[in-house]
Design a protein around this motif. Structure first.
Motif, PDB file in Angstrom:
ATOM      1  N   HIS A 139     -12.597  -2.767   0.656  1.00  0.00           N
ATOM      2  CA  HIS A 139     -12.884  -4.212   0.566  1.00  0.00           C
ATOM      3  C   HIS A 139     -13.494  -4.593  -0.782  1.00  0.00           C
ATOM      4  O   HIS A 139     -12.946  -5.433  -1.504  1.00  0.00           O
ATOM      5  CB  HIS A 139     -13.819  -4.626   1.701  1.00  0.00           C
ATOM      6  N   GLU A 140     -14.636  -3.969  -1.136  1.00  0.00           N
ATOM      7  CA  GLU A 140     -15.279  -4.401  -2.386  1.00  0.00           C
ATOM      8  C   GLU A 140     -14.436  -4.082  -3.615  1.00  0.00           C
ATOM      9  O   GLU A 140     -14.376  -4.913  -4.537  1.00  0.00           O
ATOM     10  CB  GLU A 140     -16.681  -3.803  -2.526  1.00  0.00           C
ATOM     11  N   PRO A 141     -13.753  -2.938  -3.707  1.00  0.00           N
ATOM     12  CA  PRO A 141     -12.856  -2.749  -4.848  1.00  0.00           C
ATOM     13  C   PRO A 141     -11.796  -3.842  -4.949  1.00  0.00           C
ATOM     14  O   PRO A 141     -11.449  -4.280  -6.050  1.00  0.00           O
ATOM     15  CB  PRO A 141     -12.239  -1.375  -4.584  1.00  0.00           C
ATOM     16  N   ALA A 142     -11.289  -4.286  -3.810  1.00  0.00           N
ATOM     17  CA  ALA A 142     -10.302  -5.370  -3.842  1.00  0.00           C
ATOM     18  C   ALA A 142     -10.947  -6.672  -4.306  1.00  0.00           C
ATOM     19  O   ALA A 142     -10.338  -7.447  -5.050  1.00  0.00           O
ATOM     20  CB  ALA A 142      -9.671  -5.549  -2.466  1.00  0.00           C
ATOM     21  N   VAL A 143     -12.181  -6.923  -3.870  1.00  0.00           N
ATOM     22  CA  VAL A 143     -12.893  -8.125  -4.319  1.00  0.00           C
ATOM     23  C   VAL A 143     -13.110  -8.073  -5.825  1.00  0.00           C
ATOM     24  O   VAL A 143     -12.934  -9.078  -6.535  1.00  0.00           O
ATOM     25  CB  VAL A 143     -14.237  -8.273  -3.575  1.00  0.00           C
TER      26      VAL A 143
END
Length: 578
Positions: A65-69
């Motif tokens: 999730h955070e890498p995609a964000v």
């Protein structure tokens, strides 16, 4: 108030290009498609952009999730405009729903969103207007932040409405997708949050709400507030392919690039204007701005021609949503046809008398009349009391009533018009058999005087001794030249102290052979547009708008049965917008 332009995008679902491409190959395009969207938005000279949520695809509980964000931030930080982000269910968790296995919104999920995108609810002012970002996944959650938002937003809207500001709101979940009493499902708000939200709109006179989540365009209205649901910039929800009467596009309808895009919104003293922009899933970052997008955001042009709507355009479809709504069925109206009308700035539409039969239909026509559509209603045969009452009920919301009659019926029908308001324009068109004039039997008919029917037109005028008929309907058949036909029709009508209305029939091949020559249809549309621009005093209707693919005289139209543009619609836009 000065004019203001802003852009609304939704459901970018950014992910790394190698993420789950075995299931859906188009997943590899999400990043590039959104990079192109960002580039286009930066060129459109707007004041700001609002993203309606589901910025990324991996959910907050997933490791990616955070890498995609972070990846999405690197894309949207390239905007040359301020951006405000609405939290979506892929950003902070789903709304509470016991029948969905995905974890619901929780306090832990907000840290990443707020670090990259700012507060989950907020408001701001631009050019005398008030804009409000609403966190809808949190509604009905019972979390403390839901209560805080409720208090804050009620106070914020009270201040704005007391100050006389025009108010626009942005949410991820739409409050409803068809009507406000519908059952809760994956794509709307549940209770009591829905009623609270809708009460806010009514109490504070909110002008419009923009929502995402559905990945398809929808337009609704609630007690003075206009509700827009946006298409996605990345992919289409495949379950909504059930709305089309043909097989879905690739990936079960998920990769239908013609349905991808965003909205440009212009605000002025008279209201707001919606300008749809189709990106067609483009990934060609750095290439010139497409002419279609340049036309889409140029506000001053309008289509000089109207269209005949033979297919249903406001009826609802029931369809299942396997997986997301495993135990429910949705009822949705297909508004893709409406989007195409707005995209081409088509202001005049001809509809059959069946479209003004119910209270719901009349309400819909009133809403769209407020959005600039002008309706011509067509009935066939001598009108009885039921038809006359139906027309009388809507006469202040329609542009004309066209009666299609056999010539022998003219005089009787005209006598029935005495009770109709003189402010309503009445048109009469004769029934015309199709096929060989010498044939014994004609199964098929059309309508409209030929442009050399001098005696027949005079006969209609003689039957209307009281002057109750305002316009005479003419037909330019396939193969006939349009502009000479329009000029001849105008002269014939003026000779009888009436106006002319002209129907231009699109090319046909035969009773059972479909005409699929898009170039021929586009050429016909171009001829009609050029003639209408030179003779704006003569209303022109194309017949018809949507493909006929399973009827007699099958032929292509301006949009296909998935309600995506054909070259003829693109040609109309190109010429009308010059």
């Amino acid at each position: 108030m000065s004019e203001l332009r802003f852009i609304v995008v939704a459901d970018s679902h950014i992910r790394f290009p190698d993420d789950d491409v075995a299931t859906y190959p188009s997943n590899a395009l999400m990043l590039d498609r959104n990079q192109r969207v960002v580039e286009l938005c930066s060129r459109l000279e707007a004041s700001f952009v609002v993203h309606l949520g589901d910025i990324v695809h991996p959910l907050p509980v997933e490791q990616g999730h955070e890498p995609a964000v972070e990846l999405a931030a690197s894309v949207y930080n390239e905007l040359d405009l301020p951006i405000y982000c609405v939290p979506g269910n892929h950003d902070i968790g789903d709304k509470p729903d016991a029948m969905v296995a995905v974890p619901a919104v929780s306090d832990e999920n907000y840290a990443v969103f707020e670090r990259y995108w700012g507060p989950a609810f907020q408001s701001f002012d631009v050019a005398g207007c008030h804009f409000v970002i609403v966190d809808t996944p949190v509604l009905n959650s019972g979390l403390e932040r839901e209560a805080k938002q409720r208090v804050w937003i009620e106070q914020d809207l009270e201040r704005a409405s007391q100050a006389g500001q025009r108010i626009y709101m942005f949410s991820h979940y739409p409050p409803f997708v068809r009507e406000h009493r519908e059952d809760e499902h994956y794509d709307n708000l549940g209770e009591p949050g829905r009623t609270w939200f809708l009460d806010l709109l009514e109490r504070h006179g909110v002008e419009a709400v923009f929502s995402g989540h559905v990945h398809n365009f929808l337009y609704n209205h609630h007690k003075g507030t206009e509700l827009y649901v946006l298409p996605s910039t990345g992919f289409v929800r495949p379950d909504y392919s059930e709305l089309a009467a043909v097989a879905p596009e690739s990936e079960g309808g998920r990769d239908d690039p013609a349905k991808l895009g965003f909205l440009v919104v212009d605000i002025d003293a008279g209201g707001h204007r919606i300008m749809p922009v189709r990106t067609n899933g483009a990934v060609d970052v750095g290439s010139p701005m497409p002419k279609s997008i340049e036309a889409a955001v140029r506000p001053e042009w309008r289509s000089p021609i109207g269209v005949t709507l033979r297919h249903g355009w406001m009826s609802a479809t029931d369809f299942p949503t396997a997986g997301l709504d495993e135990f429910r069925r949705k009822t949705i109206r297909n508004d893709a046809l409406l989007l195409a009308l707005w995209e081409a700035r088509i202001g005049r539409v001809r509809i059959p008398i069946e479209d003004i039969a119910t209270v719901e239909q009349l309400a819909r026509i009133g809403q769209l009349e407020g959005r600039g559509l002008r309706f011509s209603v067509r009935s066939a045969g001598i009108p009885d009391e039921r038809i006359i009452e139906r027309v009388a009920a809507v006469q202040d919301r329609i542009e004309r009533w066209e009666l299609v009659l056999w010539p022998a019926q003219f005089e009787t029908a005209v006598r029935r018009l005495a009770g109709i308001s003189s402010a309503l324009t009445v048109t009469i068109s004769p029934v015309v058999p199709l096929g060989d004039p010498g044939a014994v039997v004609h199964h098929f008919v059309t309508a409209g005087f030929s442009t050399d029917a001098v005696a027949e037109v005079a006969g209609l005028a003689a039957a209307d001794s009281e002057g109750l008929v305002d316009e005479i309907g003419f037909r330019v058949a396939p193969g006939d030249e349009i502009e000479p036909g329009m000029v001849a029709a105008q002269h014939l009508a003026e000779a009888q102290n009436r106006r002319a209305v002209v129907t231009v029939e699109l090319p046909r091949r035969g009773e059972s052979t479909r005409l699929v020559d898009d170039d021929a249809v586009a050429d016909r549309v171009e001829e009609a547009v050029r003639a209408a621009l030179r003779h704006p005093q003569v209303p022109v209707f194309l017949d018809s708008f949507v493909d006929h693919d399973r009827s007699y005289y099958p032929r292509n139209g301006l949009i296909d049965r998935r309600y995506n543009p054909r070259p003829a619609l693109e040609r109309l836009i190109e010429l009308a917008s010059k």
